[in-house]
Design a protein around this motif. Structure first.
Motif, mmCIF file in Angstrom:
data_model
loop_
_atom_site.group_PDB
_atom_site.id
_atom_site.type_symbol
_atom_site.label_atom_id
_atom_site.label_comp_id
_atom_site.label_asym_id
_atom_site.label_seq_id
_atom_site.Cartn_x
_atom_site.Cartn_y
_atom_site.Cartn_z
ATOM 1 N N HIS A 1 4.941 8.165 13.239
ATOM 2 C CA HIS A 1 4.532 6.972 12.472
ATOM 3 C C HIS A 1 5.790 6.224 12.009
ATOM 4 N N ALA B 1 -6.213 6.795 9.094
ATOM 5 C CA ALA B 1 -6.338 5.611 8.240
ATOM 6 C C ALA B 1 -5.283 4.583 8.623
ATOM 7 N N PRO B 2 -5.495 3.327 8.222
ATOM 8 C CA PRO B 2 -4.444 2.328 8.465
ATOM 9 C C PRO B 2 -3.144 2.765 7.819
ATOM 10 N N SER C 1 0.836 -1.202 0.000
ATOM 11 C CA SER C 1 0.000 0.000 0.000
ATOM 12 C C SER C 1 0.875 1.257 0.000
#
Length: 215
Positions: free
Chosen positions: A76, A48-49, A5
């Motif tokens: 993150h 969001a993921p 992703s």
């Protein structure tokens, strides 16, 4: 196998759309979002993921790529960032890598190399395009800058300055005596005189002083 992703972060809408279309036709790659600057990217990451990879432009309004990657590394850390930019200079290459980027590519990179870089970054590997690698190699192989010699203060004699410089290495009076071929008592007298002339309290202060007074 789950597709890799990708989050695209770039202030040029045509480029974001073009990258999305380019990556969507690749097997094993999925674009899960895009953002026009670092602020939008952080908002996406917070809601969001986490994507497997973020493709980040270096220069954007509000929050540029270097600042974004710095924030991502803190907030993150599981999302590797690859800088994808038109700019090729030392400041951006090294600034991006110091910030925590896992890669640095130019926007004229062939599509197959971009896809390969995304997959490599998702595996935790570092990816450097040819120009970025050249910058890094040049920096690593450049001759070291000459180290300036300390400048003798006018308050000290040549011999006292020699003693002070040896004190700067952490030497004891005995080691000073051996190095300069003088007696230990003479070394001690020189150190006492130097501390008085420079108004320093002890040998540690003198060692720090010597390190700070360079050409």
């Amino acid at each position: 196998m789950r597709p890799v992703s990708v989050l695209i972060v770039d202030d040029q809408i045509l480029l974001r759309q073009g990258l999305r279309k380019l990556l969507e036709i690749e097997d094993g790659v999925e674009v899960v979002g895009d953002a026009s600057d670092g602020v939008e990217a952080l908002e996406f990451l917070a809601s969001a993921p986490p994507p497997d990879v973020a493709l980040v432009d270096a220069r954007m309004p509000r929050m540029d790529g270097i600042e974004l990657i710095t924030r991502m590394r803190a907030e993150h850390p599981g999302v590797p960032a690859v800088i994808l930019t038109t700019f090729d200079d030392d400041e951006l290459v090294f600034g991006g890598l110091r910030a925590g980027a896992r890669g640095y590519l130019l926007k004229d990179v062939p599509p197959e190399e971009l896809v390969l870089a995304i997959r490599q970054a998702a595996r935790g590997e570092t990816v450097l395009g040819g120009p970025a690698a050249d910058h890094l190699v040049a920096a690593l192989t450049a001759p070291p800058a000459p180290v300036p010699s300390p400048v003798r203060p006018s308050a000290l004699s040549e011999r006292e300055w020699e003693v002070a410089r040896v004190v700067g290495t952490g030497a004891t009076n005995r080691e000073i005596a051996r190095t300069l071929f003088i007696t230990e008592g003479t070394a001690k007298n020189h150190v006492t005189s130097i501390l008085r002339k420079l108004d320093l309290r002890d040998r540690t202060a003198l060692a720090l002083w010597v390190g700070e007074h360079r050409a």
